[in-house]
Design a protein around this motif. Structure first.
Motif, short mmCIF file in Angstrom:
data_model
loop_
_atom_site.label_atom_id
_atom_site.label_comp_id
_atom_site.label_asym_id
_atom_site.label_seq_id
_atom_site.Cartn_x
_atom_site.Cartn_y
_atom_site.Cartn_z
N GLY A 109 0.87 -1.42 0.12
CA GLY A 109 -0.06 -0.10 -0.09
C GLY A 109 0.58 1.31 0.10
N GLY A 110 -0.20 2.17 0.14
CA GLY A 110 1.52 4.03 -0.35
C GLY A 110 1.49 4.05 0.77
N ALA A 111 1.37 3.62 2.51
CA ALA A 111 2.30 3.72 3.68
C ALA A 111 3.98 2.68 3.81
N SER A 147 -4.43 3.08 12.01
CA SER A 147 -4.07 1.95 11.01
C SER A 147 -4.56 3.08 9.73
N VAL A 148 -3.46 2.54 8.83
CA VAL A 148 -3.34 3.77 6.78
C VAL A 148 -5.18 3.30 6.82
N ASN A 149 -5.73 1.82 7.25
CA ASN A 149 -7.24 1.71 6.18
C ASN A 149 -8.12 3.01 7.13
N TRP A 150 -8.59 3.41 8.02
CA TRP A 150 -8.84 4.07 8.34
C TRP A 150 -8.19 5.46 7.85
N LEU A 151 -7.47 5.67 8.07
CA LEU A 151 -6.92 7.34 6.88
C LEU A 151 -7.91 7.64 5.54
N ILE A 152 -7.31 5.30 4.84
CA ILE A 152 -7.85 6.38 3.50
C ILE A 152 -9.83 6.48 3.36
N TYR A 201 -3.11 18.73 5.83
CA TYR A 201 -3.60 17.61 6.18
C TYR A 201 -2.68 16.32 5.92
N THR A 202 -1.42 16.32 5.37
CA THR A 202 -0.91 15.40 5.37
C THR A 202 -0.17 15.35 6.38
N LEU A 203 0.51 16.59 7.64
CA LEU A 203 0.99 16.65 8.12
C LEU A 203 -0.55 15.71 9.47
N GLY A 204 -1.82 15.97 9.07
CA GLY A 204 -2.39 16.01 10.37
C GLY A 204 -2.80 14.12 9.95
N CYS A 205 -2.37 13.10 8.50
CA CYS A 205 -2.44 12.04 9.14
C CYS A 205 -1.19 11.70 9.05
N LEU A 206 0.40 12.09 9.01
CA LEU A 206 0.80 11.46 9.71
C LEU A 206 1.82 11.51 11.46
N LYS A 207 0.83 12.35 11.97
CA LYS A 207 0.64 12.37 13.59
C LYS A 207 -0.85 11.47 14.05
N LEU A 208 -1.65 10.81 12.86
CA LEU A 208 -2.18 10.19 13.19
C LEU A 208 -2.00 8.78 13.21
N LEU A 209 -0.54 8.51 12.01
CA LEU A 209 0.29 7.34 12.03
C LEU A 209 0.63 6.83 13.06
N GLY A 256 18.74 13.08 4.82
CA GLY A 256 17.65 13.43 4.96
C GLY A 256 17.04 14.28 4.75
N ILE A 257 17.44 15.22 4.78
CA ILE A 257 17.26 17.08 3.66
C ILE A 257 16.59 16.58 2.18
N LEU A 258 17.18 16.34 1.55
CA LEU A 258 17.56 15.48 0.42
C LEU A 258 15.38 14.56 0.41
N GLY A 259 15.39 13.88 1.54
CA GLY A 259 14.35 13.04 1.59
C GLY A 259 13.13 13.52 1.36
N LEU A 260 13.13 15.13 2.69
CA LEU A 260 12.50 15.64 2.75
C LEU A 260 11.30 16.52 2.06
N LEU A 261 12.54 16.93 1.17
CA LEU A 261 12.44 17.68 -0.12
C LEU A 261 11.60 17.24 -1.08
N MET A 262 11.97 15.25 -0.71
CA MET A 262 10.75 14.66 -2.16
C MET A 262 9.54 14.29 -1.83
N ILE A 263 9.69 14.04 -0.54
CA ILE A 263 8.28 14.37 0.35
C ILE A 263 7.43 15.27 0.43
N GLY A 264 7.84 16.57 0.14
CA GLY A 264 7.53 17.52 -0.18
C GLY A 264 6.71 18.25 -1.40
N ALA A 265 7.71 17.46 -2.28
CA ALA A 265 7.23 17.53 -3.40
C ALA A 265 6.27 16.29 -3.82
#
Length: 295
Positions: free
Chosen positions: A51-53, A274-279, A261-269, A212-221
């Motif tokens: 899955g996406g997670a 469960s990822v299923n509930w987030l979906i 919204y993405t940061l909110g999902c990250l906090k819930l994770l 780590g910075i590059l990874g954050l840039l990729m996630i942000g993009a």
């Protein structure tokens, strides 16, 4: 002969000695066996998509298992290593073995050095995903597959021969298999030869931070391109044009709602939701907002 002239041949010899080779003849039998195991296991890297997670995390753990089994005799150490690699992974399978070989070399260093920073393994792996996937997708999916398909279809169109699909598979898979193997060896050799020197020089901490910075840039993009929020809602005014809410949101911070919204999902994770509930929740929220004119 001057001192500079005598030093020059020595420097050239040192550089030649450090030259990376794709041959496995000088590796130990254990190294060759492990690399063959990673190579063959890598064919199943996306057999079970998580899955996406986590994406191909389970396949990566299976692929890297020969290294984990070899370098960590204790069950507890193996569990820690497998847990470490249970995070999101997605690199084009044709070139992803470079990352696997490199991670194998870093796991070897970790097993030998108690002060090894295991976060560097995650950081380096995450930093390779974007660039290597871009290269792999462009070469294998965008070029080689198209060429192989065109040749195969041309053979089928001419006389309907069974050679069409066979030629397609050969043109695509032979370069793919060769790339898988040599990228595995290259990744392991790069790690084996340079990781120790990086630690001794203090560059590993810098590389880890940059990765780590590059990874954050990729996630942000990825967030900015994948998570969309557009609303037609407006505040009517007695005089003048209505105030468009989307215009003011873009003025404050373009993409503000998607990142929140993405940061909110990250906090819930992180709270073990469960990822299923987030979906399911995302689908319900999307339908509700769609009825209100918000996309």
């Amino acid at each position: 002969m001057s001192t500079e002239e005598t030093k020059a041949p020595v420097a050239v010899e040192d550089q030649a000695a450090e030259k990376i080779t794709l041959s496995t003849k000088d590796l130990s039998a254990e190294d060759r066996k492990m690399l063959r195991g990673i190579f063959f296991h890598s064919f199943n890297v996306f057999a079970m998509y998580c899955g996406g997670a986590r994406a191909g995390a389970s396949g990566f753990m299976w692929s890297i298992w020969p290294a984990i089994e070899r370098f960590y005799p204790k069950h507890e150490d193996r569990v820690d290593a497998m847990t470490r690699h249970s995070t999101w992974y997605n690199i084009t399978s044709n070139v992803g073995t470079f990352c696997m070989g490199l991670v194998a070399a870093m796991e070897k260093e970790n097993s030998e050095k108690p002060d090894f920073d295991t976060h560097s393994i995650d950081a380096v792996k995450a930093s390779l995903m974007g660039p290597m996937s871009g290269i792999g997708d462009a070469i294998f999916w965008g070029v080689l597959r198209v060429i192989a398909a065109s040749v195969g279809m041309a053979l089928c169109a001419d006389n309907g021969t069974i050679l069409g699909p066979i030629v397609f598979l050969l043109i695509y898979n032979i370069p793919s298999w060769l790339t898988r193997w040599y990228m595995t060896v290259l990744g392991y050799r790069v790690g084996s030869n340079f990781i120790t020197k990086l630690y001794e020089s203090g560059l590993m901490a810098v590389i880890t931070k940059l990765a780590g910075i590059l990874g954050l840039l990729m996630i942000g993009a990825m967030t900015a391109s994948s998570v969309k929020f557009n609303t037609i809602l407006a505040i009517p005014l007695a005089q003048g044009d209505p105030v468009q809410i989307q215009t003011y949101l873009d003025t404050i911070f373009k993409g503000l709602v998607p990142i929140l919204y993405t940061l909110g999902c990250l906090k819930l994770l992180k709270k073990n939701v469960s990822v299923n509930w987030l979906i399911i929740g995302t689908m319900v929220i999307g339908l509700a907002l769609g009825l209100l004119g918000i996309e």
